[in-house]
Design a protein around this motif. Structure first.
Motif, mmCIF file in Angstrom:
data_model
loop_
_atom_site.group_PDB
_atom_site.id
_atom_site.type_symbol
_atom_site.label_atom_id
_atom_site.label_comp_id
_atom_site.label_asym_id
_atom_site.label_seq_id
_atom_site.Cartn_x
_atom_site.Cartn_y
_atom_site.Cartn_z
ATOM 1 N N THR A 1 -4.173 -1.591 1.414
ATOM 2 C CA THR A 1 -3.596 -0.246 0.874
ATOM 3 C C THR A 1 -4.362 0.237 -0.399
ATOM 4 N N PRO A 2 -4.776 1.336 -0.517
ATOM 5 C CA PRO A 2 -5.658 1.716 -1.430
ATOM 6 C C PRO A 2 -4.874 1.689 -3.011
ATOM 7 N N GLU A 3 -5.695 1.468 -4.056
ATOM 8 C CA GLU A 3 -5.311 1.331 -5.343
ATOM 9 C C GLU A 3 -4.449 2.262 -5.749
ATOM 10 N N HIS A 4 -4.878 3.526 -5.568
ATOM 11 C CA HIS A 4 -4.254 4.913 -5.918
ATOM 12 C C HIS A 4 -2.628 5.081 -5.456
ATOM 13 N N LEU A 5 -2.416 4.249 -4.235
ATOM 14 C CA LEU A 5 -1.203 4.182 -3.709
ATOM 15 C C LEU A 5 -0.486 3.124 -4.347
ATOM 16 N N LEU A 6 -0.822 2.073 -4.795
ATOM 17 C CA LEU A 6 -0.262 0.905 -5.421
ATOM 18 C C LEU A 6 0.395 1.284 -6.754
ATOM 19 N N ALA A 7 -0.538 1.746 -7.679
ATOM 20 C CA ALA A 7 -0.062 2.073 -9.064
ATOM 21 C C ALA A 7 1.297 2.955 -9.120
ATOM 22 N N PRO A 8 1.214 3.977 -8.396
ATOM 23 C CA PRO A 8 2.630 4.688 -8.599
ATOM 24 C C PRO A 8 3.999 3.834 -7.737
ATOM 25 N N MET A 9 3.637 3.040 -7.154
ATOM 26 C CA MET A 9 4.677 2.341 -6.225
ATOM 27 C C MET A 9 5.029 1.158 -7.155
ATOM 28 N N ALA A 10 4.080 0.666 -8.046
ATOM 29 C CA ALA A 10 4.640 -0.505 -9.015
ATOM 30 C C ALA A 10 5.258 0.307 -10.330
ATOM 31 N N ARG A 11 5.136 1.365 -10.545
ATOM 32 C CA ARG A 11 6.071 2.241 -11.654
ATOM 33 C C ARG A 11 7.267 2.383 -11.177
ATOM 34 N N ALA A 12 7.302 3.228 -9.876
ATOM 35 C CA ALA A 12 8.536 3.388 -9.325
ATOM 36 C C ALA A 12 9.619 1.968 -9.088
ATOM 37 N N ALA A 13 8.770 0.877 -8.640
ATOM 38 C CA ALA A 13 9.550 -0.592 -8.519
ATOM 39 C C ALA A 13 10.064 -0.889 -9.642
ATOM 40 N N GLU A 14 9.403 -0.814 -11.000
ATOM 41 C CA GLU A 14 9.866 -1.055 -12.096
ATOM 42 C C GLU A 14 11.091 -0.385 -12.563
ATOM 43 N N LEU A 15 10.990 0.921 -12.497
ATOM 44 C CA LEU A 15 11.976 1.901 -12.959
ATOM 45 C C LEU A 15 13.074 1.944 -12.237
ATOM 46 N N PHE A 16 12.974 1.614 -10.627
ATOM 47 C CA PHE A 16 14.487 1.708 -9.915
ATOM 48 C C PHE A 16 14.928 0.352 -9.611
ATOM 49 N N GLY A 17 13.984 -0.866 -9.964
ATOM 50 C CA GLY A 17 14.387 -1.990 -9.716
ATOM 51 C C GLY A 17 14.511 -2.267 -8.309
ATOM 52 N N ASN A 18 13.475 -1.933 -7.448
ATOM 53 C CA ASN A 18 13.470 -1.964 -6.236
ATOM 54 C C ASN A 18 12.625 -3.104 -5.670
ATOM 55 N N ALA A 19 13.081 -4.260 -5.035
ATOM 56 C CA ALA A 19 12.322 -5.324 -4.539
ATOM 57 C C ALA A 19 11.357 -5.088 -3.618
ATOM 58 N N GLU A 20 11.654 -4.185 -2.542
ATOM 59 C CA GLU A 20 10.737 -3.802 -1.462
ATOM 60 C C GLU A 20 9.457 -3.177 -2.007
ATOM 61 N N TRP A 21 9.818 -2.209 -3.110
ATOM 62 C CA TRP A 21 8.649 -1.438 -3.463
ATOM 63 C C TRP A 21 7.717 -2.430 -4.250
ATOM 64 N N ARG A 22 8.468 -3.201 -5.103
ATOM 65 C CA ARG A 22 7.521 -3.989 -5.845
ATOM 66 C C ARG A 22 6.795 -5.119 -4.959
ATOM 67 N N ALA A 23 7.299 -5.375 -3.693
ATOM 68 C CA ALA A 23 6.260 -5.962 -2.604
ATOM 69 C C ALA A 23 5.267 -5.239 -2.047
ATOM 70 N N TYR A 24 5.464 -4.027 -1.858
ATOM 71 C CA TYR A 24 4.605 -2.843 -1.679
ATOM 72 C C TYR A 24 3.484 -2.980 -2.677
ATOM 73 N N ALA A 25 3.771 -2.897 -4.021
ATOM 74 C CA ALA A 25 2.828 -2.653 -4.939
ATOM 75 C C ALA A 25 1.889 -3.766 -5.361
ATOM 76 N N ARG A 26 2.618 -4.993 -4.659
ATOM 77 C CA ARG A 26 1.723 -6.087 -4.851
ATOM 78 C C ARG A 26 0.743 -6.099 -3.503
ATOM 79 N N GLY A 27 0.994 -5.373 -2.434
ATOM 80 C CA GLY A 27 0.243 -5.392 -1.196
ATOM 81 C C GLY A 27 0.700 -6.327 -0.288
ATOM 82 N N GLU A 28 1.953 -6.791 -0.536
ATOM 83 C CA GLU A 28 2.543 -7.612 0.425
ATOM 84 C C GLU A 28 3.618 -6.948 1.474
ATOM 85 N N LEU A 29 2.943 -6.159 2.170
ATOM 86 C CA LEU A 29 3.552 -5.445 3.031
ATOM 87 C C LEU A 29 4.391 -6.152 4.319
#
Length: 542
Positions: free
Chosen positions: A231-259
């Motif tokens: 997963t490219p870095e430019h896709l991980l950073a926005p997902m990490a922000r979204a995971a934090e703002l919305f408290g979404n565990a799946e998005w948090r795993a995505y942002a860590r590259g744990e697909l």
């Protein structure tokens, strides 16, 4: 600043957008040496003196240039403001130009539905928050949020898919929007609730369309760095922000590259004509993305309705042709070849480009089967209807119907990933022959009269780079109406024994049908009924 040595609009754009500043800022952050800050100041001062805001329609002051440059200036200011290179005299000139940027976006914003409108609005928002000392800053912030709220609403389908129907631009708008949300909330300012909900939708779509290797479907002008990527870095950073703002565990795993930890199943977005079939999220999983959309809001989409991409066992097996070049660039004359309908895995009439007149027909999920059906009025007097059965999460059956009476040569195209391909035309079978990992068997009924044409093709994963790849074009023996029945079996090891056939007489356009699929020593019957909105699958004994 106005040099254009190779006739490439992207060269000019990169200069005016200050894309070159990244290496200077990185060097300054890593070394603390003021010569890098002084280099940025010298170039910025020259740009400011050379480009007063006199005409908001000039290239350097167009929406996307001013939005990106304003955002980059905010970044540079935060990093360099403590450097001795940032003198009081330069600061005055710099702030005057920052003010001009904000005034331009405030007074002459882009209001049409386009990713460029979101880019400009986000740039204005950053200026308003970073340079809150300006008397107009509160008005700039209100306008930026109003513009972003309006354009995002206009850009999205009701399902939350960005209507350029190009996954990379969907993610761009989602990323810009979540950045705006994070910045606004960090500044203790209210953020529009409707825009918050739309951002949530966009990230839901983003996850849904992601392949097991972390990449996106290469529909429209979307690029991919290669056949297998992380997963490219430019896709991980926005997902990490979204995971934090919305408290979404799946998005948090995505942002860590744990697909592999994700659980989202196959998804359909009928209004957008985007369909994702998947067996799971591990690298070994099967994944198919299909595209059949109404007209887009920009030229980033392509006349490719009905096309698909296929990934399995760690490898892309059927891939889109890509874009290769943008307009007004040196390779632009070759752009139409990659965009044309025949360069996609769909049906053509005389290899002409098709229209985008899509219609959703069916989405059904059963324990043993997932089924999608849609159609496209591709040509005057000809509708292409495609039904896909995802059988037991192990094979795909494609039924392609040419419905109508338009005269011309019917061909169904399959664009494989670069690599060896063995075509057995007499047996109506094609197999890829990668020495390790996943491969693909393509089979049509043995009694089919379809002519197999093994052709050279091209694929472009990133702009201005291309490579050869094999293409199979299947020429129908007669004129419309007609149909193709195709079995796709991703596999590891030797190709499996497999086949497919219609269970009874079939006329293109009929709503109910059944097919028999042979996989090894087992037989399955899959069917669909468009009038009833249903699909089914059962194992056939004997």
């Amino acid at each position: 600043w106005d040099a254009d040595p190779v006739g490439d609009i992207e060269w000019r754009a990169a200069l005016h957008r200050f894309s070159w500043q990244d290496c200077l800022l990185e060097a300054f952050a890593a070394s603390g040496r003021d010569e890098y800050a002084a280099g940025w100041v010298r170039l910025a001062e020259d740009w400011i003196q050379s480009h007063p805001l006199a005409d908001p329609d000039r290239f350097e002051w167009l929406d996307i240039q001013v939005g990106i440059r304003a955002a980059r200036w905010c970044t540079a200011f935060e990093q360099l403001k403590s450097s001795p290179a940032f003198t009081a005299e330069f600061l005055l000139r710099f702030l005057a130009s920052v003010h001009a940027h904000a005034r331009k976006s405030y007074l002459y914003p882009r209001r049409s539905a386009h990713n460029k409108a979101a880019i400009e609005a986000e740039g204005l928002l950053r200026v308003a928050l970073v340079f809150g000392e300006f008397r107009e800053a509160s008005r700039w912030l209100a306008r930026a949020l109003e513009l972003l709220n309006t354009t995002v609403e206009e850009q999205l389908s009701t399902e939350g898919v960005q209507r350029e129907w190009t996954p990379s631009y969907h993610c761009l708008v989602a990323g810009l929007s979540v950045d705006a949300m994070a910045l606004t909330l960090r500044g203790a300012r209210p953020f529009p609730n409707r825009l918050r909900r739309r951002i949530q939708q966009m990230f839901d779509v983003w996850v849904a369309m992601t392949a097991p290797d972390g990449s996106l479907p290469m529909f429209g002008d979307t690029q991919r760095s290669g056949p297998v990527i992380g997963t490219p870095e430019h896709l991980l950073a926005p997902m990490a922000r979204a995971a934090e703002l919305f408290g979404n565990a799946e998005w948090r795993a995505y942002a860590r590259g744990e697909l592999a930890a994700l659980t989202m199943p196959s998804r359909a977005f009928p209004e957008a004509g985007l369909y994702i079939l998947r067996s799971g999220w591990s690298p070994e999983s099967l994944y198919m993305a299909l595209h059949c959309a109404p007209p887009a809001i920009s030229g980033h989409d392509q006349p490719d309705n009905g096309t698909f991409e296929l990934y399995a066992f760690g490898r892309w097996l059927v891939v889109d042709s890509g874009a290769y070049a943008y307009p007004n660039t040196p390779n632009a004359p070759e752009r139409p070849w990659f965009r044309r309908t025949a360069a996609h895995s769909t049906l053509t009439l005389d290899r002409r480009d098709s229209a985008n007149r899509a219609r959703h027909l069916l989405w059904a999920r059963q324990p043993r089967l997932e089924c999608v059906a849609f159609e496209n009025e591709s040509y005057a007097g000809l509708v292409h209807r495609r039904t896909v059965f995802f059988l037991k999460r192990s094979a795909f059956v494609l039924l392609d119907e040419a419905i109508g009476s338009a005269d011309g040569v019917l061909e169904l195209h399959f664009h494989f990933a670069p690599g060896p391909l063995v075509v057995n035309a007499s047996a109506r079978r094609v197999v890829t022959r990668f020495p390790e990992g996943g491969n693909l068997l393509l089979a049509m009924p043995a009694d089919s009269l379809v002519e197999f044409l093994n052709e050279p093709g091209q694929v472009s994963y990133v702009l201005n780079r291309k490579q050869p790849r094999p293409v199979l074009s299947c020429r129908h023996p007669g004129r419309a109406p007609g149909y193709y029945l195709t079995l796709l079996v991703p596999h590891k090891g030797p190709p499996p024994e497999a086949g497919v056939r219609m269970l009874s007489a079939f006329r293109p356009g009929q709503g109910r049908l059944e097919v028999e699929v042979l996989l090894g020593k087992r037989a399955w019957v899959a069917g669909r009924d468009l009038a009833a909105g249903s699909a089914w699958c059962r194992e056939r004994s004997g």
